[in-house]
Enzyme design. Structure first.
Site, PDB file in Angstrom:
ATOM      1  N   ARG A 181       0.826  -1.237   0.000  1.00 46.03           N
ATOM      2  CA  ARG A 181       0.000   0.000   0.000  1.00 46.03           C
ATOM      3  C   ARG A 181       0.850   1.271   0.000  1.00 46.03           C
ATOM      4  O   ARG A 181       0.515   2.267   0.642  1.00 46.03           O
ATOM      5  CB  ARG A 181      -0.965   0.021   1.193  1.00 46.03           C
ATOM      6  CG  ARG A 181      -1.876  -1.164   1.272  1.00 46.03           C
ATOM      7  CD  ARG A 181      -2.868  -1.237   0.121  1.00 46.03           C
ATOM      8  NE  ARG A 181      -3.564  -2.497   0.171  1.00 46.03           N
ATOM      9  CZ  ARG A 181      -3.226  -3.572  -0.564  1.00 46.03           C
ATOM     10  NH1 ARG A 181      -2.256  -3.503  -1.463  1.00 46.03           N
ATOM     11  NH2 ARG A 181      -3.894  -4.690  -0.444  1.00 46.03           N
TER      12      ARG A 181
ATOM     13  N   GLU B  75      -4.433   2.783   6.932  1.00 44.26           N
ATOM     14  CA  GLU B  75      -4.188   2.689   5.489  1.00 44.26           C
ATOM     15  C   GLU B  75      -4.856   3.891   4.801  1.00 44.26           C
ATOM     16  O   GLU B  75      -4.392   4.397   3.789  1.00 44.26           O
ATOM     17  CB  GLU B  75      -4.794   1.372   4.971  1.00 44.26           C
ATOM     18  CG  GLU B  75      -4.669   1.188   3.466  1.00 44.26           C
ATOM     19  CD  GLU B  75      -5.237  -0.160   3.002  1.00 44.26           C
ATOM     20  OE1 GLU B  75      -5.022  -1.187   3.684  1.00 44.26           O
ATOM     21  OE2 GLU B  75      -5.888  -0.177   1.952  1.00 44.26           O
TER      22      GLU B  75
ATOM     23  N   SER C  76     -10.534  -1.423   3.886  1.00 49.47           N
ATOM     24  CA  SER C  76      -9.755  -1.708   5.094  1.00 49.47           C
ATOM     25  C   SER C  76      -9.203  -0.400   5.647  1.00 49.47           C
ATOM     26  O   SER C  76      -8.534   0.342   4.929  1.00 49.47           O
ATOM     27  CB  SER C  76      -8.590  -2.643   4.771  1.00 49.47           C
ATOM     28  OG  SER C  76      -9.116  -3.898   4.420  1.00 49.47           O
TER      29      SER C  76
HETATM   30  C1  LIG Z   1     -15.477  -1.046  -0.363  1.00 44.91           C
HETATM   31  C2  LIG Z   1     -14.001  -0.800  -0.564  1.00 44.91           C
HETATM   32  C3  LIG Z   1     -13.167  -1.879  -0.801  1.00 44.91           C
HETATM   33  C4  LIG Z   1     -11.789  -1.664  -0.987  1.00 44.91           C
HETATM   34  N1  LIG Z   1     -10.990  -2.734  -1.226  1.00 44.91           N
HETATM   35  C5  LIG Z   1      -9.663  -2.546  -1.431  1.00 44.91           C
HETATM   36  C6  LIG Z   1      -8.799  -3.649  -1.695  1.00 44.91           C
HETATM   37  O1  LIG Z   1      -9.203  -4.796  -1.765  1.00 44.91           O
HETATM   38  N2  LIG Z   1      -7.479  -3.390  -1.895  1.00 44.91           N
HETATM   39  C7  LIG Z   1      -6.965  -2.122  -1.853  1.00 44.91           C
HETATM   40  O2  LIG Z   1      -5.756  -1.949  -2.058  1.00 44.91           O
HETATM   41  N3  LIG Z   1      -7.757  -1.058  -1.587  1.00 44.91           N
HETATM   42  C8  LIG Z   1      -9.091  -1.233  -1.386  1.00 44.91           C
HETATM   43  N4  LIG Z   1      -9.895  -0.157  -1.111  1.00 44.91           N
HETATM   44  C9  LIG Z   1      -9.292   1.200  -0.955  1.00 44.91           C
HETATM   45  C10 LIG Z   1      -9.276   2.047  -2.228  1.00 44.91           C
HETATM   46  O3  LIG Z   1     -10.317   1.710  -3.110  1.00 44.91           O
HETATM   47  C11 LIG Z   1      -7.942   1.962  -2.976  1.00 44.91           C
HETATM   48  O4  LIG Z   1      -6.868   2.376  -2.142  1.00 44.91           O
HETATM   49  C12 LIG Z   1      -7.955   2.840  -4.228  1.00 44.91           C
HETATM   50  O5  LIG Z   1      -6.868   2.504  -5.031  1.00 44.91           O
HETATM   51  C13 LIG Z   1      -7.894   4.350  -3.941  1.00 44.91           C
HETATM   52  O6  LIG Z   1      -8.087   5.036  -5.165  1.00 44.91           O
HETATM   53  P1  LIG Z   1      -8.852   6.438  -5.191  1.00 44.91           P
HETATM   54  O7  LIG Z   1      -8.856   6.926  -6.588  1.00 44.91           O
HETATM   55  O8  LIG Z   1     -10.179   6.309  -4.547  1.00 44.91           O
HETATM   56  O9  LIG Z   1      -7.881   7.305  -4.305  1.00 44.91           O
HETATM   57  P2  LIG Z   1      -8.277   8.520  -3.344  1.00 44.91           P
HETATM   58  O10 LIG Z   1      -8.960   7.980  -2.144  1.00 44.91           O
HETATM   59  O11 LIG Z   1      -8.968   9.568  -4.108  1.00 44.91           O
HETATM   60  O12 LIG Z   1      -6.827   9.036  -2.929  1.00 44.91           O
HETATM   61  C14 LIG Z   1      -5.978   8.231  -2.143  1.00 44.91           C
HETATM   62  C15 LIG Z   1      -4.635   8.960  -1.989  1.00 44.91           C
HETATM   63  O13 LIG Z   1      -3.958   9.024  -3.241  1.00 44.91           O
HETATM   64  C16 LIG Z   1      -3.738  10.381  -3.637  1.00 44.91           C
HETATM   65  N5  LIG Z   1      -3.965  10.386  -5.100  1.00 44.91           N
HETATM   66  C17 LIG Z   1      -5.069   9.941  -5.750  1.00 44.91           C
HETATM   67  N6  LIG Z   1      -4.886  10.029  -7.081  1.00 44.91           N
HETATM   68  C18 LIG Z   1      -3.646  10.555  -7.275  1.00 44.91           C
HETATM   69  C19 LIG Z   1      -2.882  10.891  -8.428  1.00 44.91           C
HETATM   70  N7  LIG Z   1      -3.357  10.709  -9.671  1.00 44.91           N
HETATM   71  N8  LIG Z   1      -1.639  11.429  -8.258  1.00 44.91           N
HETATM   72  C20 LIG Z   1      -1.146  11.626  -7.009  1.00 44.91           C
HETATM   73  N9  LIG Z   1      -1.823  11.333  -5.873  1.00 44.91           N
HETATM   74  C21 LIG Z   1      -3.063  10.798  -6.004  1.00 44.91           C
HETATM   75  C22 LIG Z   1      -4.740  11.202  -2.844  1.00 44.91           C
HETATM   76  O14 LIG Z   1      -4.293  12.532  -2.646  1.00 44.91           O
HETATM   77  C23 LIG Z   1      -4.792  10.416  -1.541  1.00 44.91           C
HETATM   78  O15 LIG Z   1      -3.692  10.753  -0.719  1.00 44.91           O
HETATM   79  C24 LIG Z   1     -11.268  -0.345  -0.922  1.00 44.91           C
HETATM   80  C25 LIG Z   1     -12.130   0.735  -0.688  1.00 44.91           C
HETATM   81  C26 LIG Z   1     -13.486   0.509  -0.508  1.00 44.91           C
HETATM   82  C27 LIG Z   1     -14.401   1.680  -0.258  1.00 44.91           C
END
Ligand SMILES: Cc1cc2nc3c(=O)[nH]c(=O)nc-3n(C[C@H](O)[C@H](O)[C@H](O)COP(=O)(O)OP(=O)(O)OC[C@H]3O[C@@H](n4cnc5c(N)ncnc54)[C@H](O)[C@@H]3O)c2cc1C
Length: 320
Positions: free
Chosen positions: A193, A313, A243
């Site tokens: 992560r 996380e 998580s």
């Molecule tokens: C129901 C559910 C299930 C999930 N299951 C998993 C799983 O199985 N495995 C897992 O790893 N995660 C899981 N997640 C967590 C999440 O979906 C992942 O971490 C996902 O990759 C985050 O992407 P996001 O676009 O939503 O990021 P955001 O939440 O929008 O951002 C996360 C971080 O990244 C930064 N960021 C985002 N995009 C960029 C970019 N383009 N450039 C620079 N910085 C950036 C943001 O500033 C922030 O600090 C789950 C979440 C939910 C709600």
């Protein structure tokens, strides 16, 4: 402001939003003042961004970052907000929203055994998986059910079932205040992560991925199987960020929280899910303060019970 810098941040920036110089800079993307962030996150809590900027192309992202540098403006990127907890007072700065407007997928090259795809950061994982599946390109099936953007998934090295996105990344296209650069996978370090090798001021604009041809029926069957596994082990229809804590080495955060007897523990509208102890959920009307208080209680009680201090996380936005 004589040197062109605005220099406002936090509450001052929220107050100043009406006069923010970005609005008179003729930047071609979409700009909004005091935009609520809760609807843009899966936890659905938190206050507004002083300014929300939505670039429609990488060129627009590049000019935006140069302007924000010129004005000395704090900023954060938002993908699908599925790993983010926003403070109740919101964020006193510019939130750069990368969504489907910056979500193009293109095939770069391939030799029959390996295909290189270029995917813009705002593309959702679901859209990418659908695109790859239709064309018989496999290797990303493990991401099914993760609700993030491709950029967010690269930052988080998102993964499941023993696999993670970093293993498919060939390069990242980054944009910073000084312009664009492409960084090859050999110069990046993906771990649990976590991604290292990107400067704090840089935004991931696109990800180059290597996928392999695979029969469409096989891809579909694998995705269906993994989705069923996910549904059997995680709460459904709840507001969460997945998580909440990282698994400590050799153990599972969920197991430790459950062993400390914390399933169902509640602070205001925030609760430790009964189906999966590592899901802290907004059970209706939760505030960010409720979730933070619950997070702290869980950390303290798990440390007291098993001697392990859990690390979140989930990323935080707008907290001191
Ligand atoms: C129901 C559910 C299930 C999930 N299951 C998993 C799983 O199985 N495995 C897992 O790893 N995660 C899981 N997640 C967590 C999440 O979906 C992942 O971490 C996902 O990759 C985050 O992407 P996001 O676009 O939503 O990021 P955001 O939440 O929008 O951002 C996360 C971080 O990244 C930064 N960021 C985002 N995009 C960029 C970019 N383009 N450039 C620079 N910085 C950036 C943001 O500033 C922030 O600090 C789950 C979440 C939910 C709600």
């Amino acid at each position: 402001m004589s040197d062109g810098r605005c220099g406002k941040a936090g509450a001052e920036c929220q107050d100043f939003a009406e006069r923010c110089p970005l609005f008179s800079a003729n930047w071609p993307g979409e700009l909004r003042r005091k935009e609520p962030l809760a609807p843009l996150t899966t936890l659905r809590v938190g206050g507004p961004a002083a300014v929300l900027a939505r670039p429609g192309s990488i060129a627009e992202l590049e000019t935006l970052l140069a302007l924000l540098e010129k004005y000395g403006c704090p900023r954060r990127v938002l993908g699908r907000g599925s790993n983010l907890l926003v403070a109740d007072r919101g964020y006193g700065g510019v939130v750069i929203l990368l969504d489907r407007r910056l979500g193009r997928i293109s095939r770069l090259e391939g030799d029959g055994a390996k295909w290189l795809l270029r995917v813009e950061a705002g593309c959702s994982l679901a859209a990418l998986l659908g695109w790859a599946q239709e064309r018989g390109l496999g290797g990303l099936e493990f991401l099914v059910g993760i609700p993030g953007s491709v950029g967010g998934a690269a930052v988080m090295n998102a993964g499941a079932w023993g696999e993670a996105l970093g293993a498919r990344v060939q390069a990242l296209e980054l944009v910073g205040p000084g312009g664009r650069r492409t960084v090859a996978a050999a110069e990046l370090r993906f771990s649990y992560r976590r991604l290292e090798g990107v400067d704090p001021g840089e935004v991931i604009a696109a990800v180059i991925l290597a996928l392999a041809p695979r029969p469409i029926a096989e891809i579909r069957a694998r995705m269906r199987q993994l989705l069923q596994k996910r549904r059997a082990s995680q709460p459904r229809g709840v507001l969460s960020a997945g998580s909440f804590f990282k698994n400590p080495p050799g153990d599972y955060a969920g197991r430790l929280i459950e062993a400390a007897g914390l399933k169902g523990l509640r602070v205001g509208g925030a609760m430790v899910a009964r189906e999966h102890a590592n899901f802290l959920i907004n059970d209706g009307g939760a505030t960010a303060a409720d979730l933070v208080a619950l997070m702290e209680q869980v950390r303290e009680r798990v440390a007291a019970h098993g001697g392990v201090r859990l690390e979140p996380e989930v990323h935080l936005l707008g907290f001191a």
